[in-house]
Design a protein around this motif. Structure first.
Motif, PDB file in Angstrom:
ATOM      1  N   MET A 198      -5.734  62.744  10.375  1.00 15.74           N
ATOM      2  CA  MET A 198      -6.682  63.836  10.448  1.00 15.74           C
ATOM      3  C   MET A 198      -6.860  64.337  11.873  1.00 15.74           C
ATOM      4  N   LYS A 199      -6.258  63.664  12.825  1.00 17.31           N
ATOM      5  CA  LYS A 199      -6.428  64.076  14.220  1.00 17.31           C
ATOM      6  C   LYS A 199      -5.995  65.522  14.447  1.00 17.31           C
ATOM      7  N   LEU A 200      -4.918  65.934  13.803  1.00 18.89           N
ATOM      8  CA  LEU A 200      -4.459  67.315  13.936  1.00 18.89           C
ATOM      9  C   LEU A 200      -5.528  68.284  13.433  1.00 18.89           C
ATOM     10  N   PHE A 201      -6.152  67.972  12.305  1.00 23.32           N
ATOM     11  CA  PHE A 201      -7.169  68.851  11.736  1.00 23.32           C
ATOM     12  C   PHE A 201      -8.418  68.896  12.620  1.00 23.32           C
ATOM     13  N   ILE A 202      -8.751  67.767  13.209  1.00 26.39           N
ATOM     14  CA  ILE A 202      -9.902  67.727  14.117  1.00 26.39           C
ATOM     15  C   ILE A 202      -9.615  68.582  15.352  1.00 26.39           C
ATOM     16  N   ARG A 203      -8.414  68.481  15.869  1.00 32.16           N
ATOM     17  CA  ARG A 203      -8.016  69.291  17.023  1.00 32.16           C
ATOM     18  C   ARG A 203      -8.060  70.782  16.681  1.00 32.16           C
ATOM     19  N   LYS A 204      -7.574  71.126  15.495  1.00 28.10           N
ATOM     20  CA  LYS A 204      -7.596  72.531  15.066  1.00 28.10           C
ATOM     21  C   LYS A 204      -9.032  73.018  14.883  1.00 28.10           C
ATOM     22  N   PHE A 205      -9.895  72.157  14.350  1.00 24.58           N
ATOM     23  CA  PHE A 205     -11.310  72.491  14.205  1.00 24.58           C
ATOM     24  C   PHE A 205     -11.922  72.777  15.579  1.00 24.58           C
ATOM     25  N   ALA A 206     -11.634  71.919  16.543  1.00 29.00           N
ATOM     26  CA  ALA A 206     -12.157  72.100  17.896  1.00 29.00           C
ATOM     27  C   ALA A 206     -11.673  73.425  18.487  1.00 29.00           C
ATOM     28  N   ARG A 242     -16.819  65.061  17.872  1.00 24.67           N
ATOM     29  CA  ARG A 242     -17.153  63.637  17.775  1.00 24.67           C
ATOM     30  C   ARG A 242     -17.703  63.308  16.383  1.00 24.67           C
ATOM     31  N   TYR A 243     -18.574  64.170  15.864  1.00 21.25           N
ATOM     32  CA  TYR A 243     -19.155  63.935  14.534  1.00 21.25           C
ATOM     33  C   TYR A 243     -18.082  63.989  13.438  1.00 21.25           C
ATOM     34  N   VAL A 244     -17.191  64.949  13.537  1.00 21.08           N
ATOM     35  CA  VAL A 244     -16.123  65.075  12.546  1.00 21.08           C
ATOM     36  C   VAL A 244     -15.182  63.873  12.631  1.00 21.08           C
ATOM     37  N   ALA A 245     -14.892  63.428  13.841  1.00 21.89           N
ATOM     38  CA  ALA A 245     -14.033  62.254  14.021  1.00 21.89           C
ATOM     39  C   ALA A 245     -14.701  61.007  13.432  1.00 21.89           C
ATOM     40  N   TYR A 246     -16.017  60.894  13.596  1.00 23.51           N
ATOM     41  CA  TYR A 246     -16.745  59.758  13.023  1.00 23.51           C
ATOM     42  C   TYR A 246     -16.627  59.781  11.494  1.00 23.51           C
ATOM     43  N   PHE A 247     -16.806  60.965  10.904  1.00 27.37           N
ATOM     44  CA  PHE A 247     -16.653  61.088   9.454  1.00 27.37           C
ATOM     45  C   PHE A 247     -15.232  60.741   9.034  1.00 27.37           C
ATOM     46  N   GLN A 274     -13.071  58.781  10.411  1.00 22.77           N
ATOM     47  CA  GLN A 274     -12.843  57.342  10.480  1.00 22.77           C
ATOM     48  C   GLN A 274     -13.561  56.624   9.346  1.00 22.77           C
ATOM     49  N   TRP A 275     -14.786  57.051   9.065  1.00 26.57           N
ATOM     50  CA  TRP A 275     -15.571  56.447   7.988  1.00 26.57           C
ATOM     51  C   TRP A 275     -14.861  56.617   6.641  1.00 26.57           C
ATOM     52  N   ILE A 276     -14.396  57.827   6.342  1.00 29.13           N
ATOM     53  CA  ILE A 276     -13.764  58.093   5.044  1.00 29.13           C
ATOM     54  C   ILE A 276     -12.415  57.384   4.939  1.00 29.13           C
ATOM     55  N   LYS A 277     -11.728  57.243   6.050  1.00 27.47           N
ATOM     56  CA  LYS A 277     -10.460  56.506   6.042  1.00 27.47           C
ATOM     57  C   LYS A 277     -10.717  55.028   5.763  1.00 27.47           C
ATOM     58  N   ASP A 278     -11.701  54.464   6.443  1.00 32.80           N
ATOM     59  CA  ASP A 278     -12.027  53.051   6.251  1.00 32.80           C
ATOM     60  C   ASP A 278     -12.542  52.780   4.835  1.00 32.80           C
ATOM     61  N   LYS A 279     -13.343  53.683   4.327  1.00 30.08           N
ATOM     62  CA  LYS A 279     -13.990  53.475   3.024  1.00 30.08           C
ATOM     63  C   LYS A 279     -13.027  53.712   1.859  1.00 30.08           C
ATOM     64  N   ASP A 280     -12.346  54.846   1.868  1.00 31.99           N
ATOM     65  CA  ASP A 280     -11.545  55.250   0.714  1.00 31.99           C
ATOM     66  C   ASP A 280     -10.070  55.505   1.042  1.00 31.99           C
ATOM     67  N   ASP A 281      -9.663  55.189   2.247  1.00 37.00           N
ATOM     68  CA  ASP A 281      -8.289  55.415   2.697  1.00 37.00           C
ATOM     69  C   ASP A 281      -7.874  56.886   2.549  1.00 37.00           C
ATOM     70  N   HIS A 286      -6.469  62.968   4.585  1.00 33.81           N
ATOM     71  CA  HIS A 286      -6.212  64.410   4.583  1.00 33.81           C
ATOM     72  C   HIS A 286      -7.458  65.132   4.073  1.00 33.81           C
ATOM     73  N   PRO A 287      -7.871  66.195   4.771  1.00 30.99           N
ATOM     74  CA  PRO A 287      -9.087  66.908   4.369  1.00 30.99           C
ATOM     75  C   PRO A 287      -9.094  67.379   2.909  1.00 30.99           C
ATOM     76  N   LYS A 288      -7.940  67.736   2.372  1.00 33.39           N
ATOM     77  CA  LYS A 288      -7.906  68.251   0.992  1.00 33.39           C
ATOM     78  C   LYS A 288      -8.300  67.175  -0.020  1.00 33.39           C
ATOM     79  N   ASP A 289      -8.265  65.912   0.393  1.00 38.36           N
ATOM     80  CA  ASP A 289      -8.617  64.818  -0.511  1.00 38.36           C
ATOM     81  C   ASP A 289     -10.102  64.455  -0.475  1.00 38.36           C
ATOM     82  N   VAL A 290     -10.847  65.068   0.444  1.00 41.13           N
ATOM     83  CA  VAL A 290     -12.283  64.807   0.548  1.00 41.13           C
ATOM     84  C   VAL A 290     -13.007  65.584  -0.554  1.00 41.13           C
TER      85      VAL A 290
END
Length: 70
Positions: free
Chosen positions: A1-9, A27-32, A34-41, A44-48
């Motif tokens: 998701m780093k690419l998407f976070i960079r594009k968002f910025a 920072r807030y988006v990156a925290y989310f 990481q949280w969603i990756k850890d929780k549900d693996d 990719h944003p389309k899977d949220v």
């Protein structure tokens, strides 16, 4: 998701947001992310889902509540 976070910025920077706001929002988006990756693996944003967002809001509320009681 780093690419998407960079594009968002880049997107919000182009919209005229201050550097500090871009930094904080990113920072807030990156925290989310990481949280969603850890929780549900989810990596990719389309899977949220809306449910994931609600769960994250609950997580933040519980974290804040727990922090205030200690």
């Amino acid at each position: 998701m780093k690419l998407f976070i960079r594009k968002f910025a880049e997107y919000i920077r182009q919209k005229g947001y201050s550097d500090k706001t871009v930094e904080e929002y990113t920072r807030y988006v990156a925290y989310f992310a990481q949280w969603i990756k850890d929780k549900d693996d989810i990596t990719h944003p389309k899977d949220v889902t809306k449910e994931n967002i609600y769960e994250f809001q609950e997580h933040l509320f519980n974290y804040k509540t727990k922090k205030e009681t200690h």
